[in-house]
Motif scaffolding. Structure first.
Motif, PDB file in Angstrom:
ATOM      1  N   VAL A  56     -21.787  -5.984  -3.281  1.00  0.00           N
ATOM      2  CA  VAL A  56     -20.609  -6.315  -4.067  1.00  0.00           C
ATOM      3  C   VAL A  56     -20.426  -5.425  -5.286  1.00  0.00           C
ATOM      4  N   ASP A  57     -21.417  -4.618  -5.639  1.00  0.00           N
ATOM      5  CA  ASP A  57     -21.297  -3.788  -6.832  1.00  0.00           C
ATOM      6  C   ASP A  57     -20.894  -2.355  -6.522  1.00  0.00           C
ATOM      7  N   HIS A  58     -20.621  -2.041  -5.270  1.00  0.00           N
ATOM      8  CA  HIS A  58     -20.218  -0.686  -4.910  1.00  0.00           C
ATOM      9  C   HIS A  58     -18.724  -0.495  -5.151  1.00  0.00           C
ATOM     10  N   ILE A  59     -18.345   0.679  -5.614  1.00  0.00           N
ATOM     11  CA  ILE A  59     -16.954   0.970  -5.929  1.00  0.00           C
ATOM     12  C   ILE A  59     -16.492   2.152  -5.100  1.00  0.00           C
ATOM     13  N   VAL A  60     -15.334   2.037  -4.494  1.00  0.00           N
ATOM     14  CA  VAL A  60     -14.761   3.115  -3.708  1.00  0.00           C
ATOM     15  C   VAL A  60     -13.455   3.535  -4.352  1.00  0.00           C
ATOM     16  N   ALA A  61     -13.300   4.808  -4.672  1.00  0.00           N
ATOM     17  CA  ALA A  61     -12.071   5.298  -5.283  1.00  0.00           C
ATOM     18  C   ALA A  61     -11.302   6.127  -4.269  1.00  0.00           C
ATOM     19  N   VAL A  62      -9.983   6.107  -4.379  1.00  0.00           N
ATOM     20  CA  VAL A  62      -9.159   6.849  -3.441  1.00  0.00           C
ATOM     21  C   VAL A  62      -8.091   7.632  -4.172  1.00  0.00           C
ATOM     22  N   ARG A  63      -7.447   8.490  -3.419  1.00  0.00           N
ATOM     23  CA  ARG A  63      -6.330   9.233  -3.977  1.00  0.00           C
ATOM     24  C   ARG A  63      -5.060   8.405  -3.904  1.00  0.00           C
ATOM     25  N   ARG A  64      -3.966   8.993  -4.357  1.00  0.00           N
ATOM     26  CA  ARG A  64      -2.684   8.325  -4.426  1.00  0.00           C
ATOM     27  C   ARG A  64      -2.261   7.749  -3.081  1.00  0.00           C
ATOM     28  N   ARG A  65      -1.714   6.516  -3.153  1.00  0.00           N
ATOM     29  CA  ARG A  65      -1.138   5.824  -2.000  1.00  0.00           C
ATOM     30  C   ARG A  65      -2.174   5.390  -0.965  1.00  0.00           C
ATOM     31  N   VAL A  66      -3.441   5.412  -1.314  1.00  0.00           N
ATOM     32  CA  VAL A  66      -4.461   4.923  -0.406  1.00  0.00           C
ATOM     33  C   VAL A  66      -5.218   3.807  -1.099  1.00  0.00           C
ATOM     34  N   MET A  67      -5.614   2.783  -0.351  1.00  0.00           N
ATOM     35  CA  MET A  67      -6.264   1.638  -0.966  1.00  0.00           C
ATOM     36  C   MET A  67      -7.669   1.973  -1.424  1.00  0.00           C
ATOM     37  N   ILE A  68      -8.158   1.229  -2.398  1.00  0.00           N
ATOM     38  CA  ILE A  68      -9.555   1.262  -2.750  1.00  0.00           C
ATOM     39  C   ILE A  68     -10.091  -0.152  -2.747  1.00  0.00           C
ATOM     40  N   LEU A  69     -11.384  -0.264  -2.698  1.00  0.00           N
ATOM     41  CA  LEU A  69     -12.041  -1.561  -2.775  1.00  0.00           C
ATOM     42  C   LEU A  69     -12.913  -1.611  -4.014  1.00  0.00           C
ATOM     43  N   VAL A  70     -12.714  -2.623  -4.817  1.00  0.00           N
ATOM     44  CA  VAL A  70     -13.601  -2.902  -5.932  1.00  0.00           C
ATOM     45  C   VAL A  70     -14.047  -4.344  -5.758  1.00  0.00           C
ATOM     46  N   ARG A  92       0.818  -1.221   0.000  1.00  0.00           N
ATOM     47  CA  ARG A  92       0.000   0.000   0.000  1.00  0.00           C
ATOM     48  C   ARG A  92       0.850   1.268   0.000  1.00  0.00           C
ATOM     49  N   ARG A  93       2.147   1.126   0.212  1.00  0.00           N
ATOM     50  CA  ARG A  93       3.034   2.288   0.125  1.00  0.00           C
ATOM     51  C   ARG A  93       3.454   2.588  -1.305  1.00  0.00           C
ATOM     52  N   LEU A  94       3.169   1.663  -2.214  1.00  0.00           N
ATOM     53  CA  LEU A  94       3.535   1.860  -3.621  1.00  0.00           C
ATOM     54  C   LEU A  94       2.492   2.719  -4.313  1.00  0.00           C
ATOM     55  N   ASP A  95       2.953   3.579  -5.216  1.00  0.00           N
ATOM     56  CA  ASP A  95       2.020   4.403  -5.978  1.00  0.00           C
ATOM     57  C   ASP A  95       1.098   3.534  -6.822  1.00  0.00           C
ATOM     58  N   HIS A  96      -0.132   3.993  -6.983  1.00  0.00           N
ATOM     59  CA  HIS A  96      -1.111   3.349  -7.872  1.00  0.00           C
ATOM     60  C   HIS A  96      -1.415   1.907  -7.453  1.00  0.00           C
ATOM     61  N   PHE A  97      -1.432   1.677  -6.139  1.00  0.00           N
ATOM     62  CA  PHE A  97      -1.826   0.375  -5.603  1.00  0.00           C
ATOM     63  C   PHE A  97      -3.322   0.381  -5.311  1.00  0.00           C
ATOM     64  N   HIS A  98      -4.003  -0.690  -5.730  1.00  0.00           N
ATOM     65  CA  HIS A  98      -5.437  -0.824  -5.475  1.00  0.00           C
ATOM     66  C   HIS A  98      -5.724  -2.236  -4.990  1.00  0.00           C
ATOM     67  N   LEU A  99      -6.620  -2.332  -4.020  1.00  0.00           N
ATOM     68  CA  LEU A  99      -7.016  -3.616  -3.464  1.00  0.00           C
ATOM     69  C   LEU A  99      -8.364  -4.017  -4.051  1.00  0.00           C
ATOM     70  N   VAL A 100      -8.442  -5.235  -4.577  1.00  0.00           N
ATOM     71  CA  VAL A 100      -9.651  -5.714  -5.250  1.00  0.00           C
ATOM     72  C   VAL A 100     -10.182  -6.932  -4.512  1.00  0.00           C
ATOM     73  N   ALA A 101     -11.416  -6.868  -4.035  1.00  0.00           N
ATOM     74  CA  ALA A 101     -12.046  -7.995  -3.340  1.00  0.00           C
ATOM     75  C   ALA A 101     -12.854  -8.817  -4.337  1.00  0.00           C
ATOM     76  N   VAL A 102     -12.685 -10.126  -4.274  1.00  0.00           N
ATOM     77  CA  VAL A 102     -13.368 -11.041  -5.184  1.00  0.00           C
ATOM     78  C   VAL A 102     -14.219 -12.008  -4.356  1.00  0.00           C
ATOM     79  N   ALA A 103     -15.480 -12.198  -4.768  1.00  0.00           N
ATOM     80  CA  ALA A 103     -16.389 -13.041  -3.995  1.00  0.00           C
ATOM     81  C   ALA A 103     -17.138 -14.000  -4.911  1.00  0.00           C
TER      82      ALA A 103
END
Length: 227
Positions: A192-206, A109-120
């Motif tokens: 499961v269809d909600h999307i959260v976007a974040v700024r640089r260096r912060v995680m998001i959930l898709v 999560r310290r890397l630029d352009h990192f995103h966390l994706v949850a799969v169900a």
């Protein structure tokens, strides 16, 4: 659906978290086939060691080895190795398979352009997938009760907490994400269809339900990835 529209953009790192056989590998293969994204797996290090020791690759052996390494060298020993490999990767798009613990994302999560994706996916569907794919030596013989028990092991118990952490780190959704529709308020995660976007260096959930993977069309802005 996953889509990446501009190959010239800065490195995009997608790390997939989800329970056993939820479809993380399928998402990674899609990114590899469509965008040439290499995949880094937390289990690769463990499998390499078991191969070298001439031990069968079973889920029990993987879990035991993981715990032994983390007890000896720190809870984030595998996470540091994966993050270092991802940071050194020259490709513009990278996928990470097998995030299970909060420690697993400590360095990523310290890397630029990192995103966390949850799969169900449904539990029974996941069981059928696991027994059919036979990734580990003991998968084919597992009963449904064995599969449910595997999902309660230490390696799997923090998955929900990792997903919840991504939700807590949410930020305001940028305007005009999809087809000119402005979104100017914060949103809660309710399904499961909600999307959260974040700024640089912060995680998001898709959150993704992996019944199938399709190609996104008519997504704006066209010169950026939809995340």
């Amino acid at each position: 659906m996953l889509g990446i529209s501009n190959p010239a953009m800065a490195k995009l790192i997608l790390a997939f978290v989800g329970p056993l056989a939820s479809g993380k590998g399928t998402c990674c293969r899609y990114l590899q086939e469509r965008h040439g994204a290499p995949t880094y797996r937390f289990s690769t290090i463990l499998r390499d060691i078991l191969h070298r020791l001439h031990r069968p690759i079973t889920r029990g052996h993987l879990q035991l080895l993981s715990k032994t390494l983390r007890d000896a060298f720190g809870d984030d020993v595998l996470a540091q190795a994966v993050a270092d490999d991802v940071a050194a990767e020259a490709k513009a798009h990278v996928s990470v398979d097998g995030v299970r613990r909060l420690a697993d994302i400590r360095h990523l999560r310290r890397l630029d352009h990192f995103h966390l994706v949850a799969v169900a996916a449904d539990e029974r569907i996941r069981y059928d997938r696991l027994t059919l794919r036979r990734e580990n030596a003991d998968d084919e013989r597992k009963t449904f009760a064995d599969f449910v028990a595997d999902g309660q092991q230490e390696a799997e118990r923090q998955i929900a907490e990792v997903v919840a952490r991504a939700v807590r780190d949410r930020q305001k959704v940028p305007g005009e994400l999809f087809a000119g529709e402005a979104v100017e308020r914060q949103i809660e995660i309710e399904g499961v269809d909600h999307i959260v976007a974040v700024r640089r260096r912060v995680m998001i959930l898709v959150a993704v339900v992996t019944d199938r993977v399709g190609v996104a069309h008519k997504v704006q802005p066209v010169n950026r990835h939809p995340l």
